[in-house]
Design a protein around this motif. Structure first.
Motif, PDB file in Angstrom:
ATOM      1  N   LYS A   1      -1.091  -4.700  86.555  1.00 43.45           N
ATOM      2  CA  LYS A   1       0.225  -5.273  86.272  1.00 43.45           C
ATOM      3  C   LYS A   1       1.349  -4.421  86.862  1.00 43.45           C
ATOM      4  CE  LYS A   1      -1.188  -8.428  83.104  1.00 43.45           C
ATOM      5  NZ  LYS A   1      -2.101  -9.264  83.817  1.00 43.45           N
ATOM      6  N   GLN A   2       2.339  -5.104  87.420  1.00 45.55           N
ATOM      7  CA  GLN A   2       3.468  -4.413  88.033  1.00 45.55           C
ATOM      8  C   GLN A   2       4.243  -3.593  87.000  1.00 45.55           C
ATOM      9  OE1 GLN A   2       6.069  -7.022  90.205  1.00 45.55           O
ATOM     10  NE2 GLN A   2       7.048  -5.347  91.280  1.00 45.55           N
ATOM     11  N   GLY A   3       4.379  -4.113  85.790  1.00 45.60           N
ATOM     12  CA  GLY A   3       5.108  -3.394  84.747  1.00 45.60           C
ATOM     13  C   GLY A   3       4.489  -2.037  84.453  1.00 45.60           C
ATOM     14  N   LYS A   4       3.169  -1.972  84.457  1.00 47.56           N
ATOM     15  CA  LYS A   4       2.471  -0.719  84.142  1.00 47.56           C
ATOM     16  C   LYS A   4       2.639   0.300  85.279  1.00 47.56           C
ATOM     17  CE  LYS A   4      -1.864   1.046  82.276  1.00 47.56           C
ATOM     18  NZ  LYS A   4      -3.256   0.754  81.946  1.00 47.56           N
ATOM     19  N   ILE A   5       2.567  -0.155  86.530  1.00 50.07           N
ATOM     20  CA  ILE A   5       2.737   0.792  87.653  1.00 50.07           C
ATOM     21  C   ILE A   5       4.171   1.303  87.664  1.00 50.07           C
ATOM     22  CG2 ILE A   5       3.394  -0.738  89.597  1.00 50.07           C
ATOM     23  CD1 ILE A   5       0.688   1.898  89.934  1.00 50.07           C
ATOM     24  N   ASN A   6       5.109   0.432  87.295  1.00 49.52           N
ATOM     25  CA  ASN A   6       6.511   0.864  87.252  1.00 49.52           C
ATOM     26  C   ASN A   6       6.737   1.919  86.171  1.00 49.52           C
ATOM     27  OD1 ASN A   6       7.155  -0.770  89.410  1.00 49.52           O
ATOM     28  ND2 ASN A   6       7.978  -2.429  88.152  1.00 49.52           N
ATOM     29  N   GLU A   7       6.021   1.796  85.042  1.00 50.71           N
ATOM     30  CA  GLU A   7       6.101   2.822  83.985  1.00 50.71           C
ATOM     31  C   GLU A   7       5.598   4.160  84.514  1.00 50.71           C
ATOM     32  OE1 GLU A   7       4.222   2.251  80.104  1.00 50.71           O
ATOM     33  OE2 GLU A   7       4.703   0.112  80.280  1.00 50.71           O
ATOM     34  N   ALA A   8       4.455   4.122  85.203  1.00 50.44           N
ATOM     35  CA  ALA A   8       3.886   5.354  85.762  1.00 50.44           C
ATOM     36  C   ALA A   8       4.848   5.953  86.778  1.00 50.44           C
ATOM     37  CB  ALA A   8       2.531   5.059  86.415  1.00 50.44           C
ATOM     38  N   TYR A   9       5.439   5.105  87.623  1.00 49.36           N
ATOM     39  CA  TYR A   9       6.362   5.601  88.654  1.00 49.36           C
ATOM     40  C   TYR A   9       7.607   6.207  88.017  1.00 49.36           C
ATOM     41  CZ  TYR A   9       8.683   5.890  93.176  1.00 49.36           C
ATOM     42  OH  TYR A   9       9.301   6.361  94.311  1.00 49.36           O
ATOM     43  N   LYS A  10       8.061   5.608  86.917  1.00 46.10           N
ATOM     44  CA  LYS A  10       9.239   6.142  86.220  1.00 46.10           C
ATOM     45  C   LYS A  10       8.946   7.555  85.717  1.00 46.10           C
ATOM     46  CE  LYS A  10      12.803   5.090  82.786  1.00 46.10           C
ATOM     47  NZ  LYS A  10      13.429   6.330  83.138  1.00 46.10           N
ATOM     48  N   LYS A  11       7.731   7.782  85.220  1.00 43.08           N
ATOM     49  CA  LYS A  11       7.370   9.138  84.775  1.00 43.08           C
ATOM     50  C   LYS A  11       7.432  10.125  85.948  1.00 43.08           C
ATOM     51  CE  LYS A  11       4.835   8.898  80.561  1.00 43.08           C
ATOM     52  NZ  LYS A  11       3.757   9.511  79.809  1.00 43.08           N
ATOM     53  N   LEU A  12       6.949   9.675  87.114  1.00 38.73           N
ATOM     54  CA  LEU A  12       6.989  10.535  88.307  1.00 38.73           C
ATOM     55  C   LEU A  12       8.435  10.794  88.722  1.00 38.73           C
ATOM     56  CD1 LEU A  12       4.098   8.863  90.335  1.00 38.73           C
ATOM     57  CD2 LEU A  12       3.999  11.062  89.143  1.00 38.73           C
ATOM     58  N   GLN A  13       9.266   9.744  88.634  1.00 43.31           N
ATOM     59  CA  GLN A  13      10.688   9.889  88.993  1.00 43.31           C
ATOM     60  C   GLN A  13      11.398  10.830  88.023  1.00 43.31           C
ATOM     61  OE1 GLN A  13      11.756   5.637  89.116  1.00 43.31           O
ATOM     62  NE2 GLN A  13      12.504   6.006  91.171  1.00 43.31           N
ATOM     63  N   ASP A  14      11.191  10.605  86.739  1.00 41.00           N
ATOM     64  CA  ASP A  14      11.869  11.419  85.728  1.00 41.00           C
ATOM     65  C   ASP A  14      11.471  12.883  85.836  1.00 41.00           C
ATOM     66  OD1 ASP A  14      13.048   9.096  84.868  1.00 41.00           O
ATOM     67  OD2 ASP A  14      11.846   8.905  83.045  1.00 41.00           O
ATOM     68  N   GLY A  15      10.199  13.127  86.125  1.00 39.39           N
ATOM     69  CA  GLY A  15       9.714  14.500  86.192  1.00 39.39           C
ATOM     70  C   GLY A  15      10.066  15.218  87.488  1.00 39.39           C
ATOM     71  N   TRP A  16      10.007  14.489  88.629  1.00 44.00           N
ATOM     72  CA  TRP A  16      10.129  15.174  89.921  1.00 44.00           C
ATOM     73  C   TRP A  16      10.945  14.426  90.962  1.00 44.00           C
ATOM     74  CZ3 TRP A  16       5.694  14.376  87.142  1.00 44.00           C
ATOM     75  CH2 TRP A  16       5.189  15.509  86.510  1.00 44.00           C
ATOM     76  N   LEU A  17      10.606  13.166  91.193  1.00 46.96           N
ATOM     77  CA  LEU A  17      11.134  12.465  92.366  1.00 46.96           C
ATOM     78  C   LEU A  17      12.649  12.309  92.346  1.00 46.96           C
ATOM     79  CD1 LEU A  17       8.348   9.745  92.753  1.00 46.96           C
ATOM     80  CD2 LEU A  17       8.552  11.920  93.957  1.00 46.96           C
TER      81      LEU A  17
END
Length: 142
Positions: free
Chosen positions: A52-68
């Motif tokens: 699901k796109q919603g789940k990948i977006n959640e994972a990406y948000k964690k990457l963004q918040d932490g580093w990106l």
């Protein structure tokens, strides 16, 4: 006149193809010299796969918040934790580690993005036939 039209059509087709091939190879050559992208034979990568796109977006948000969002690279160990939490691929148990794989092994957009993401960088989420992915490039070799 039919023959001329066909010959002209073929000639134009060849010229157009030749022109675009030259352009593509020149582009790849420049990229290869500048940053080594697109010219290697093997890539080492980790990924996160979600249906699901919603789940990948959640994972990406964690990457963004932490580093990106700070223009930092995601440490492989941290990417691995998020892959273990979110990825629906069996590789998720190994932190999303796909190891080394050759050009031609992965399908379509996955290969394209895996071979064009600079080492140490994380791709934006993208869709393939398997679902939605995020790739972390860990290495390249010929």
């Amino acid at each position: 006149m039919g023959k001329d039209a066909k010959a002209g059509g073929k000639g134009k087709g060849k010229q157009a193809a030749g022109g675009s091939d030259d352009g593509a190879s020149k582009g790849k050559g420049k990229a290869g010299k500048a940053d080594g992208l697109g010219t290697c034979t093997y890539v080492k990568a980790r990924h996160i796969l979600c249906e699901k796109q919603g789940k990948i977006n959640e994972a990406y948000k964690k990457l963004q918040d932490g580093w990106l969002s700070n223009d930092d690279k995601v440490p492989p160990a941290e990417f691995a934790k998020i892959a273990a939490e979110y990825s629906e691929c069996p590789s998720g148990k190994k932190g999303g580690d796909l190891g080394w794989f050759p050009r031609g092994k992965m399908a379509g957009p996955f290969q394209e993005i895996a071979f064009n993401t600079p080492v140490g960088a994380t791709s934006a989420p993208f869709k393939s036939t398997h679902g939605y992915h995020i790739i972390l490039s860990e290495g390249r070799k010929n």
